[in-house]
Design a protein around this motif. Sequence first.
Motif, PDB file in Angstrom:
ATOM      1  N   PRO A 140      22.735  17.878 -11.969  1.00  0.00           N
ATOM      2  CA  PRO A 140      22.593  17.103 -13.127  1.00  0.00           C
ATOM      3  C   PRO A 140      22.139  15.834 -12.812  1.00  0.00           C
ATOM      4  O   PRO A 140      21.281  15.353 -11.821  1.00  0.00           O
ATOM      5  CB  PRO A 140      24.550  16.515 -12.301  1.00  0.00           C
ATOM      6  N   GLY A 141      21.879  14.995 -14.032  1.00  0.00           N
ATOM      7  CA  GLY A 141      21.485  13.483 -14.327  1.00  0.00           C
ATOM      8  C   GLY A 141      22.650  12.483 -13.157  1.00  0.00           C
ATOM      9  O   GLY A 141      23.401  12.382 -12.948  1.00  0.00           O
ATOM     10  N   PRO A 142      21.473  11.322 -13.015  1.00  0.00           N
ATOM     11  CA  PRO A 142      22.701  10.552 -12.607  1.00  0.00           C
ATOM     12  C   PRO A 142      23.540  10.148 -13.205  1.00  0.00           C
ATOM     13  O   PRO A 142      23.649   9.678 -14.664  1.00  0.00           O
ATOM     14  CB  PRO A 142      21.975   9.012 -12.020  1.00  0.00           C
ATOM     15  N   ALA A 143      24.386   9.001 -12.674  1.00  0.00           N
ATOM     16  CA  ALA A 143      26.001   8.559 -12.854  1.00  0.00           C
ATOM     17  C   ALA A 143      25.949   7.401 -13.926  1.00  0.00           C
ATOM     18  O   ALA A 143      24.726   6.595 -13.421  1.00  0.00           O
ATOM     19  CB  ALA A 143      26.646   8.864 -12.132  1.00  0.00           C
ATOM     20  N   THR A 144      26.319   7.124 -14.541  1.00  0.00           N
ATOM     21  CA  THR A 144      26.171   5.625 -15.058  1.00  0.00           C
ATOM     22  C   THR A 144      26.729   4.311 -15.290  1.00  0.00           C
ATOM     23  O   THR A 144      27.120   3.363 -15.545  1.00  0.00           O
ATOM     24  CB  THR A 144      26.295   5.848 -16.888  1.00  0.00           C
ATOM     25  N   ASP A 145      27.936   4.617 -13.747  1.00  0.00           N
ATOM     26  CA  ASP A 145      28.667   3.823 -13.023  1.00  0.00           C
ATOM     27  C   ASP A 145      28.236   3.001 -11.777  1.00  0.00           C
ATOM     28  O   ASP A 145      28.205   1.390 -11.971  1.00  0.00           O
ATOM     29  CB  ASP A 145      29.480   4.341 -12.745  1.00  0.00           C
ATOM     30  N   SER A 146      27.105   3.277 -11.583  1.00  0.00           N
ATOM     31  CA  SER A 146      26.103   2.708 -10.887  1.00  0.00           C
ATOM     32  C   SER A 146      24.614   2.906 -10.539  1.00  0.00           C
ATOM     33  O   SER A 146      24.589   3.938 -10.902  1.00  0.00           O
ATOM     34  CB  SER A 146      27.196   2.094  -9.167  1.00  0.00           C
ATOM     35  N   VAL A 147      23.701   1.686  -9.858  1.00  0.00           N
ATOM     36  CA  VAL A 147      22.384   2.039  -9.417  1.00  0.00           C
ATOM     37  C   VAL A 147      22.513   1.148  -7.941  1.00  0.00           C
ATOM     38  O   VAL A 147      22.973   0.157  -8.250  1.00  0.00           O
ATOM     39  CB  VAL A 147      21.532   1.450  -9.852  1.00  0.00           C
ATOM     40  N   ILE A 148      21.813   1.455  -6.532  1.00  0.00           N
ATOM     41  CA  ILE A 148      21.617   0.844  -5.977  1.00  0.00           C
ATOM     42  C   ILE A 148      20.603  -0.290  -5.845  1.00  0.00           C
ATOM     43  O   ILE A 148      19.628   0.848  -6.008  1.00  0.00           O
ATOM     44  CB  ILE A 148      21.866   2.049  -5.115  1.00  0.00           C
ATOM     45  N   PRO A 149      20.587  -1.325  -5.873  1.00  0.00           N
ATOM     46  CA  PRO A 149      19.041  -1.822  -5.895  1.00  0.00           C
ATOM     47  C   PRO A 149      18.284  -1.665  -4.396  1.00  0.00           C
ATOM     48  O   PRO A 149      19.205  -1.745  -3.685  1.00  0.00           O
ATOM     49  CB  PRO A 149      19.504  -3.792  -5.781  1.00  0.00           C
ATOM     50  N   ALA A 150      17.024  -1.699  -4.480  1.00  0.00           N
ATOM     51  CA  ALA A 150      16.113  -1.258  -3.145  1.00  0.00           C
ATOM     52  C   ALA A 150      15.629  -3.030  -3.106  1.00  0.00           C
ATOM     53  O   ALA A 150      15.613  -4.054  -3.579  1.00  0.00           O
ATOM     54  CB  ALA A 150      15.058  -0.568  -4.105  1.00  0.00           C
ATOM     55  N   ALA A 151      15.655  -2.824  -2.191  1.00  0.00           N
ATOM     56  CA  ALA A 151      14.809  -3.935  -0.880  1.00  0.00           C
ATOM     57  C   ALA A 151      13.350  -4.523  -1.296  1.00  0.00           C
ATOM     58  O   ALA A 151      12.924  -3.327  -1.568  1.00  0.00           O
ATOM     59  CB  ALA A 151      14.668  -3.636   0.680  1.00  0.00           C
ATOM     60  N   THR A 152      13.608  -5.562  -1.752  1.00  0.00           N
ATOM     61  CA  THR A 152      12.678  -6.701  -2.135  1.00  0.00           C
ATOM     62  C   THR A 152      11.255  -6.705  -1.218  1.00  0.00           C
ATOM     63  O   THR A 152      11.310  -7.808   0.044  1.00  0.00           O
ATOM     64  CB  THR A 152      12.523  -7.516  -2.732  1.00  0.00           C
ATOM     65  N   PRO A 153      10.260  -5.821  -0.858  1.00  0.00           N
ATOM     66  CA  PRO A 153       9.403  -5.952   0.044  1.00  0.00           C
ATOM     67  C   PRO A 153       8.280  -7.656   0.022  1.00  0.00           C
ATOM     68  O   PRO A 153       8.628  -7.876  -0.838  1.00  0.00           O
ATOM     69  CB  PRO A 153       7.549  -4.562  -0.400  1.00  0.00           C
ATOM     70  N   ARG A 154       7.359  -7.708   0.786  1.00  0.00           N
ATOM     71  CA  ARG A 154       6.684  -8.849   1.200  1.00  0.00           C
ATOM     72  C   ARG A 154       5.888  -9.399  -0.221  1.00  0.00           C
ATOM     73  O   ARG A 154       5.887 -10.181  -0.145  1.00  0.00           O
ATOM     74  CB  ARG A 154       6.398  -8.987   2.377  1.00  0.00           C
ATOM     75  N   SER A 155       5.693  -8.181  -1.029  1.00  0.00           N
ATOM     76  CA  SER A 155       4.937  -8.618  -1.933  1.00  0.00           C
ATOM     77  C   SER A 155       5.584  -9.020  -2.584  1.00  0.00           C
ATOM     78  O   SER A 155       5.133  -9.247  -4.346  1.00  0.00           O
ATOM     79  CB  SER A 155       4.135  -6.993  -2.427  1.00  0.00           C
ATOM     80  N   GLY A 156       6.582  -9.750  -3.092  1.00  0.00           N
ATOM     81  CA  GLY A 156       7.212  -9.538  -3.874  1.00  0.00           C
ATOM     82  C   GLY A 156       7.779  -9.520  -5.881  1.00  0.00           C
ATOM     83  O   GLY A 156       8.400  -9.540  -6.277  1.00  0.00           O
ATOM     84  N   GLN A 157       7.166  -7.752  -5.831  1.00  0.00           N
ATOM     85  CA  GLN A 157       7.360  -7.248  -6.516  1.00  0.00           C
ATOM     86  C   GLN A 157       9.029  -5.767  -6.354  1.00  0.00           C
ATOM     87  O   GLN A 157       8.854  -5.739  -5.517  1.00  0.00           O
ATOM     88  CB  GLN A 157       6.777  -6.537  -6.883  1.00  0.00           C
ATOM     89  N   PRO A 158       9.873  -6.429  -7.398  1.00  0.00           N
ATOM     90  CA  PRO A 158      11.215  -5.047  -6.638  1.00  0.00           C
ATOM     91  C   PRO A 158      10.584  -4.381  -7.272  1.00  0.00           C
ATOM     92  O   PRO A 158      10.332  -3.463  -8.208  1.00  0.00           O
ATOM     93  CB  PRO A 158      12.616  -6.459  -7.619  1.00  0.00           C
ATOM     94  N   PRO A 159      10.803  -3.813  -6.129  1.00  0.00           N
ATOM     95  CA  PRO A 159      10.831  -1.641  -6.396  1.00  0.00           C
ATOM     96  C   PRO A 159      11.636  -1.136  -7.093  1.00  0.00           C
ATOM     97  O   PRO A 159      13.138  -1.863  -8.147  1.00  0.00           O
ATOM     98  CB  PRO A 159      10.504  -0.807  -4.816  1.00  0.00           C
TER      99      PRO A 159
END
Length: 400
Positions: free
Chosen positions: A371-390
């Motif tokens: 199956p593919g991912p559900a559309t009810d939630s996503v999990i934000p990734a931690a922003t590294p020191r570079s400042g660009q959110p992954p």
Amino acid sequence: MTTIFDSFLDQALRSLPLTALQPPPGPTPLPPRAALAGRYDRCISIDIRHQFYNRSDGVCTDIAVEPTRRTLERLALYGYVVRRRADGIDLFWDTAVKAQANDIFAKLQRRFGQVPPDVWARLYEPPLLFALHVANPRFAVFTEMPTDHRIGDPPLRLSSRSNVPGTVGTAALTIDWSTLLDRPSIVDTRGMEGVGTSVPPPPEKDGKEPPLDPAKQGPAAQERMQVERQSQALALLDLHFTRVDPAPFEGWDGMPVDRAPKTPRSGKPDFFRPVTYAIQFAARQTRWRYFVAARSGTLDSASLSVVAPDGSDAGFRLDDAPHLLPDGRPAACLTSDVPRAILASPEAQLALTGKPLGGRSYPRILVDRLPGPATDSVIPAATPRSGQPPPAWSDIYVFV
């Protein structure tokens, strides 16, 4: 129907300088208004499209496009009627009013060599204002946007002047998630945003400064200030008829009004053309994580892999760290190397291979269509020191 064009020609000719006057040619007969009355042609359309809805060619019904009250009044004054639809909005123009306006501009062009700039400024430079409201609470989950973006606080600023012309009559409006209304957050100020927190838009590209005091420009500008201060819509769209810079444009500039149309053999230049603006949203890109657990017994985690339809590696790596599900069950985690788009109908045909429970035989296909991912939630990734959110994470649970 009484429109803004009924008395405009006489007023415009009286107020324009007479030094550039040329002998006016004879009148050009046009179809009488009575013959065109009651007929409407589509003039401007706004379509909402989203990459997520890949089964319906991107048709998106999650956004409601609403003109403000003053915009509706202005549209009626110009002879337009509004038709709302689930995936956008259409503006239809009374053909009799269009013929009248085109006749006015044709006469001005013949007499002065071009329609004077102040005529365009008085008629078409003030933009129409539309609010875009989100109707689907899950819209932010599957839309490519910053995970910390708060919808409507403040709204995005969109403009039909930021368009990318395609074929003649169609243009895409650019969405920049960092271009927000310059006002304090209603959430941070607990709703006490106060008066005067809305500031004028930034200067146009040609350096022309915007008006500093919108309150002096009539009810529409006053309403605009009020809307900008209090609106919690996803975005506010400025719909312009012309560009600020009147310099000639190579080809079509994406605007519904052509300031200098070529005169065809009929001798009647057409200053107007139907245009469709598409507001295109991209599907969110996330890194998929498959958590695979056994319904009962044990699972040979080291033998698991995600493969493409031809059996080749699909770009998922097994995590060496142990994982436990909330019920305490051990699970293997396979993470994608690159982000993948969340789609309403997953296009990736992925299969899970591995040894069956107990690992007593050769590897085989355990799940033929993951199956593919559900559309009810996503999990934000931690922003590294570079400042660009992954990219964010999408967790998918599979039991075999």
